[in-house]
Design a protein around this motif. Structure first.
Motif, PDB file in Angstrom:
ATOM      1  N   GLN A  56      34.755  47.592  32.761  1.00  0.00           N
ATOM      2  CA  GLN A  56      35.041  46.624  31.697  1.00  0.00           C
ATOM      3  C   GLN A  56      36.509  46.206  31.726  1.00  0.00           C
ATOM      4  O   GLN A  56      36.853  45.022  31.595  1.00  0.00           O
ATOM      5  N   GLU A  57      37.379  47.194  31.891  1.00  0.00           N
ATOM      6  CA  GLU A  57      38.818  46.901  31.953  1.00  0.00           C
ATOM      7  C   GLU A  57      39.138  46.056  33.186  1.00  0.00           C
ATOM      8  O   GLU A  57      39.980  45.153  33.137  1.00  0.00           O
ATOM      9  N   SER A  97      33.522  38.195  35.182  1.00  0.00           N
ATOM     10  CA  SER A  97      32.487  38.818  34.364  1.00  0.00           C
ATOM     11  C   SER A  97      32.226  40.250  34.835  1.00  0.00           C
ATOM     12  O   SER A  97      32.544  40.626  35.973  1.00  0.00           O
ATOM     13  N   LEU A  98      31.622  41.027  33.935  1.00  0.00           N
ATOM     14  CA  LEU A  98      31.291  42.414  34.272  1.00  0.00           C
ATOM     15  C   LEU A  98      30.306  42.463  35.440  1.00  0.00           C
ATOM     16  O   LEU A  98      30.411  43.322  36.325  1.00  0.00           O
ATOM     17  N   GLY A  99      29.380  41.529  35.450  1.00  0.00           N
ATOM     18  CA  GLY A  99      28.402  41.475  36.538  1.00  0.00           C
ATOM     19  C   GLY A  99      29.076  41.243  37.895  1.00  0.00           C
ATOM     20  O   GLY A  99      28.702  41.858  38.899  1.00  0.00           O
ATOM     21  N   THR A 100      30.074  40.353  37.887  1.00  0.00           N
ATOM     22  CA  THR A 100      30.804  40.078  39.132  1.00  0.00           C
ATOM     23  C   THR A 100      31.579  41.313  39.592  1.00  0.00           C
ATOM     24  O   THR A 100      31.642  41.614  40.785  1.00  0.00           O
ATOM     25  N   ALA A 139      41.442  49.284  44.336  1.00  0.00           N
ATOM     26  CA  ALA A 139      42.757  49.748  43.850  1.00  0.00           C
ATOM     27  C   ALA A 139      42.726  49.961  42.341  1.00  0.00           C
ATOM     28  O   ALA A 139      43.215  50.968  41.828  1.00  0.00           O
ATOM     29  N   LEU A 140      42.142  48.989  41.633  1.00  0.00           N
ATOM     30  CA  LEU A 140      42.079  49.115  40.170  1.00  0.00           C
ATOM     31  C   LEU A 140      41.241  50.317  39.755  1.00  0.00           C
ATOM     32  O   LEU A 140      41.560  51.016  38.796  1.00  0.00           O
TER      33      LEU A 140
END
Lengths: 157, 70
Positions: free
Chosen positions: B36-37, B45-48, B26-27
């Motif tokens: 990143q947002e 985290s970005l990795g997650t 959805a995002l």
């Protein structure tokens, strides 16, 4: 590349995070594996449908969690242009003070009306105007040549 | 396939995706956020985010195909 890794790579490719090395391996695998080529085609159609079929219902608490997170964010800092506006304002004030310093802080000169008129009179006298001493009979005779009476000529300087 | 029919199938497929993956979808696709947002908003985290999005897309694809695909 193994067939079971293809979907993950296709997803990463869609997200734009597939490394160049994996991209190369994926492309090479798709060339020689018809089954994975089929998967890749179906995956592309799924992604097209997802992109175009919007109105995804997010979980109920997503909006609340976003609002809570935004509320925790610090206030935005002062506008970035203050770093040059403030010095510019100070500079402008300093320049104005320097220019108007004599008028603001200089000695006050007070002259009476008589002194002012006397100053003008001296200057006018140097230039040959404004003094009755400049008038002479010769001047009157000049006017009389034009038919102006001497009584009137005395008043014309 | 009609657009309306396809959209309905997309909605049905999304309902079969785990909420944590559907939230990411959805995002990304509804709000056009970048990864990143998304990490900032979701507080992960970005990795997650990358991992969840990869799994979410894969899950959606499988669910969509199970419903007949296109």
């Amino acid at each position: 590349m193994r067939c079971r890794k293809v979907e993950k790579c296709l997803a990463e490719q869609k997200l734009g995070i597939l490394s160049p090395g994996k991209k190369e391996a994926l492309d090479a695998h798709l060339v020689k594996c018809a089954a994975c080529r089929q998967v890749a085609e179906e995956f592309t159609r799924s992604m097209t449908a997802l992109s175009e079929g919007t109105d995804i219902d997010p979980p109920q608490d997503l909006v609340q969690r976003i609002l809570r997170r935004v509320a925790r964010e610090p206030e935005p800092s002062a506008p970035r242009y203050w770093w040059w506006i403030a010095p510019a304002l100070v500079g402008a004030v300093v320049i104005m003070l320097v220019l108007y310093m004599p008028a603001i802080f200089g000695p006050r000169i007070h002259m009476t009306e008589r002194e002012v008129l006397a100053g003008y009179a001296e200057n006018l006298e140097l230039l040959g105007f404004g003094s009755t001493e400049v008038y002479s009979e010769d001047d009157a005779s000049d006017y009389e040549e034009f038919g102006i009476p001497s009584e009137v000529a005395k008043l014309l300087i | 396939m009609l657009k309306r029919e396809r959209n309905l199938r997309v909605q049905q497929a999304l309902q079969k995706v785990k909420p944590k993956y559907r939230e990411g979808l959805a995002l990304r696709f509804e709000l056009d956020l970048n990864l990143q947002e998304m990490a900032q908003i979701q507080g992960i985290s970005l990795g997650t985010v990358k991992s969840r999005m990869s799994r979410g897309l894969k899950a959606f694809h499988r669910a969509y195909q199970a419903l007949g695909g296109e």
